[in-house]
Design a protein around this motif. Structure first.
Motif, PDB file in Angstrom:
ATOM      1  N   LEU A 282       9.832 -72.771  50.611  1.00 38.03           N
ATOM      2  CA  LEU A 282       9.178 -73.378  51.768  1.00 38.03           C
ATOM      3  C   LEU A 282       7.728 -72.902  51.832  1.00 38.03           C
ATOM      4  CD1 LEU A 282      10.251 -75.182  54.115  1.00 38.03           C
ATOM      5  CD2 LEU A 282      10.581 -73.094  55.408  1.00 38.03           C
ATOM      6  N   LYS A 283       6.810 -73.830  51.767  1.00 44.30           N
ATOM      7  CA  LYS A 283       5.409 -73.440  51.723  1.00 44.30           C
ATOM      8  C   LYS A 283       4.607 -74.193  52.768  1.00 44.30           C
ATOM      9  CE  LYS A 283       1.566 -72.938  48.424  1.00 44.30           C
ATOM     10  NZ  LYS A 283       0.868 -72.113  49.341  1.00 44.30           N
ATOM     11  N   ILE A 284       3.789 -73.482  53.502  1.00 40.47           N
ATOM     12  CA  ILE A 284       2.993 -74.126  54.537  1.00 40.47           C
ATOM     13  C   ILE A 284       1.880 -74.957  53.894  1.00 40.47           C
ATOM     14  CG2 ILE A 284       1.395 -72.176  54.822  1.00 40.47           C
ATOM     15  CD1 ILE A 284       1.468 -72.908  57.868  1.00 40.47           C
ATOM     16  N   MET A 285       1.625 -76.104  54.485  1.00 38.77           N
ATOM     17  CA  MET A 285       0.550 -76.964  54.006  1.00 38.77           C
ATOM     18  C   MET A 285      -0.605 -76.963  54.998  1.00 38.77           C
ATOM     19  SD  MET A 285       2.928 -80.183  52.881  1.00 38.77           S
ATOM     20  CE  MET A 285       1.588 -81.133  52.191  1.00 38.77           C
ATOM     21  N   PHE A 286      -0.296 -77.294  56.237  1.00 36.06           N
ATOM     22  CA  PHE A 286      -1.323 -77.416  57.269  1.00 36.06           C
ATOM     23  C   PHE A 286      -0.806 -76.867  58.587  1.00 36.06           C
ATOM     24  CE2 PHE A 286      -3.938 -80.163  54.756  1.00 36.06           C
ATOM     25  CZ  PHE A 286      -3.086 -81.039  54.089  1.00 36.06           C
ATOM     26  N   SER A 287      -1.768 -76.478  59.438  1.00 32.95           N
ATOM     27  CA  SER A 287      -1.430 -76.130  60.809  1.00 32.95           C
ATOM     28  C   SER A 287      -2.536 -76.611  61.735  1.00 32.95           C
ATOM     29  CB  SER A 287      -1.256 -74.622  60.957  1.00 32.95           C
ATOM     30  OG  SER A 287      -1.003 -74.298  62.311  1.00 32.95           O
ATOM     31  N   TYR A 288      -2.133 -77.152  62.865  1.00 28.61           N
ATOM     32  CA  TYR A 288      -3.065 -77.615  63.886  1.00 28.61           C
ATOM     33  C   TYR A 288      -2.781 -76.884  65.186  1.00 28.61           C
ATOM     34  CZ  TYR A 288      -5.284 -81.645  61.655  1.00 28.61           C
ATOM     35  OH  TYR A 288      -6.045 -82.448  60.862  1.00 28.61           O
ATOM     36  N   ASN A 289      -3.852 -76.507  65.877  1.00 32.34           N
ATOM     37  CA  ASN A 289      -3.733 -75.931  67.204  1.00 32.34           C
ATOM     38  C   ASN A 289      -4.558 -76.771  68.163  1.00 32.34           C
ATOM     39  OD1 ASN A 289      -4.935 -73.866  69.419  1.00 32.34           O
ATOM     40  ND2 ASN A 289      -2.891 -73.260  68.807  1.00 32.34           N
ATOM     41  N   ASN A 290      -3.886 -77.391  69.128  1.00 32.94           N
ATOM     42  CA  ASN A 290      -4.591 -78.271  70.067  1.00 32.94           C
ATOM     43  C   ASN A 290      -5.487 -79.275  69.348  1.00 32.94           C
ATOM     44  OD1 ASN A 290      -3.693 -77.681  72.699  1.00 32.94           O
ATOM     45  ND2 ASN A 290      -4.882 -75.795  72.690  1.00 32.94           N
ATOM     46  N   LYS A 291      -4.925 -79.940  68.386  1.00 28.85           N
ATOM     47  CA  LYS A 291      -5.574 -80.996  67.601  1.00 28.85           C
ATOM     48  C   LYS A 291      -6.634 -80.494  66.628  1.00 28.85           C
ATOM     49  CE  LYS A 291      -7.009 -83.701  70.894  1.00 28.85           C
ATOM     50  NZ  LYS A 291      -7.646 -84.940  71.411  1.00 28.85           N
ATOM     51  N   GLU A 292      -6.791 -79.176  66.537  1.00 27.25           N
ATOM     52  CA  GLU A 292      -7.791 -78.625  65.623  1.00 27.25           C
ATOM     53  C   GLU A 292      -7.114 -78.017  64.405  1.00 27.25           C
ATOM     54  OE1 GLU A 292     -10.166 -75.580  67.375  1.00 27.25           O
ATOM     55  OE2 GLU A 292     -11.111 -75.019  65.473  1.00 27.25           O
ATOM     56  N   LEU A 293      -7.592 -78.367  63.220  1.00 25.72           N
ATOM     57  CA  LEU A 293      -7.034 -77.839  61.982  1.00 25.72           C
ATOM     58  C   LEU A 293      -7.357 -76.361  61.859  1.00 25.72           C
ATOM     59  CD1 LEU A 293      -5.644 -78.531  59.261  1.00 25.72           C
ATOM     60  CD2 LEU A 293      -7.941 -78.906  58.329  1.00 25.72           C
ATOM     61  N   ILE A 294      -6.309 -75.509  61.729  1.00 26.36           N
ATOM     62  CA  ILE A 294      -6.543 -74.076  61.621  1.00 26.36           C
ATOM     63  C   ILE A 294      -6.036 -73.492  60.306  1.00 26.36           C
ATOM     64  CG2 ILE A 294      -6.655 -73.635  64.088  1.00 26.36           C
ATOM     65  CD1 ILE A 294      -3.735 -72.728  63.985  1.00 26.36           C
ATOM     66  N   ILE A 295      -5.102 -74.130  59.669  1.00 22.16           N
ATOM     67  CA  ILE A 295      -4.643 -73.694  58.361  1.00 22.16           C
ATOM     68  C   ILE A 295      -4.656 -74.899  57.436  1.00 22.16           C
ATOM     69  CG2 ILE A 295      -2.731 -72.801  56.970  1.00 22.16           C
ATOM     70  CD1 ILE A 295      -1.793 -71.221  59.364  1.00 22.16           C
ATOM     71  N   ASN A 296      -5.303 -74.733  56.307  1.00 20.94           N
ATOM     72  CA  ASN A 296      -5.342 -75.786  55.305  1.00 20.94           C
ATOM     73  C   ASN A 296      -5.163 -75.102  53.961  1.00 20.94           C
ATOM     74  OD1 ASN A 296      -5.822 -77.938  53.654  1.00 20.94           O
ATOM     75  ND2 ASN A 296      -7.766 -78.507  54.567  1.00 20.94           N
ATOM     76  N   GLU A 297      -3.916 -75.044  53.515  1.00 16.81           N
ATOM     77  CA  GLU A 297      -3.633 -74.375  52.263  1.00 16.81           C
ATOM     78  C   GLU A 297      -4.120 -75.208  51.082  1.00 16.81           C
ATOM     79  OE1 GLU A 297      -1.927 -71.091  51.952  1.00 16.81           O
ATOM     80  OE2 GLU A 297      -3.001 -71.270  53.852  1.00 16.81           O
TER      81      GLU A 297
END
Lengths: 115, 114
Positions: A43-58
């Motif tokens: 299982l690998k993270i790809m993206f994360s958004y916080n309040n519509k803002e991109l915070i993780i972009n692997e």
């Protein structure tokens, strides 16, 4: 009373096509994620958004583009699909950090098969 | 680099026995360690977490042990039941200033023999 929902559950498509997966959460969480799980269950993270803002972009090919129209939705669009994109994609959400490891709530997954 | 891994990819346990699932990690900077359970056809589900300054935490039928000296994490399930059959992931959570990042290990498949 589904907490995190994804559509579709199964997606079969041919190489070169463009497809989207939708995710919605009704938990009121501020942060949403996309994960990719391969055939070995890794299982690998790809993206994360916080309040519509991109915070993780692997390190993900730019054929993958997340879009968050509001904090309850995080969609994943994939261009020019390749065989290696076949996997199960999970959406997840979590509340704002409260001084503890925050629990991530996962959707049921979308099994993408590229032929 | 960061990595979280497991000693055993599969584990078979007799119903009623205790299960122990082990995990090794290499990143000492993690703030929390977490266990998730993934049943067949479903998404992972949070079980329990432990802060990096603790060495033991108990939940309902589960106990997580953290040994920072040897960078080892374990999940103990008491009186294992058929419903415990699943893939178990250990994960580490690294708190940053504006976001947290969870890194999952490769998973252990637990099979409960009735």
């Amino acid at each position: 009373d589904t907490a995190v929902s994804q559509t579709p559950k199964y997606l079969v498509t041919q190489m070169g096509n463009d497809k989207s997966i939708k995710c919605e959460q009704n938990l009121g969480h501020d942060t949403m994620y996309w994960y990719k799980q391969d055939s070995k269950k890794f299982l690998k993270i790809m993206f994360s958004y916080n309040n519509k803002e991109l915070i993780i972009n692997e390190t993900v090919p730019n054929r993958f583009s997340p879009k968050s129209p509001d904090k309850a939705h995080l969609n994943l669009h994939i261009n020019s699909l390749e065989l290696g994109d076949s996997a199960v994609y999970f959406c997840a959400s979590s509340p704002v950090r409260r001084g503890a490891a925050y629990e991530q709530y996962f959707g049921p997954g979308t099994r993408l098969t590229v032929t | 680099g960061e990595s979280v891994g497991l000693h055993l990819p599969t584990l078979s346990v007799q119903e009623g026995d205790n299960s122990i699932i082990n995990c090794a990690y290499s990143n000492s900077a993690s703030d929390y360690f977490i266990w998730y359970k993934q049943e067949s056809g479903k998404g992972p589900q949070f079980i329990i977490d432990i802060r990096s300054n603790m060495d033991k935490r108990q939940g309902q039928r589960v106990t997580v042990l953290l040994n920072k000296t040897v960078k080892h994490l374990s999940l103990q399930i008491a009186a294992t039941q058929p419903g415990d059959s699943a893939v178990y992931f250990c994960a580490e959570n690294k708190m940053k200033t504006s976001y947290d990042k969870v890194i999952f290990g490769p998973g252990t498949s637990l099979s409960v023999i009735p």
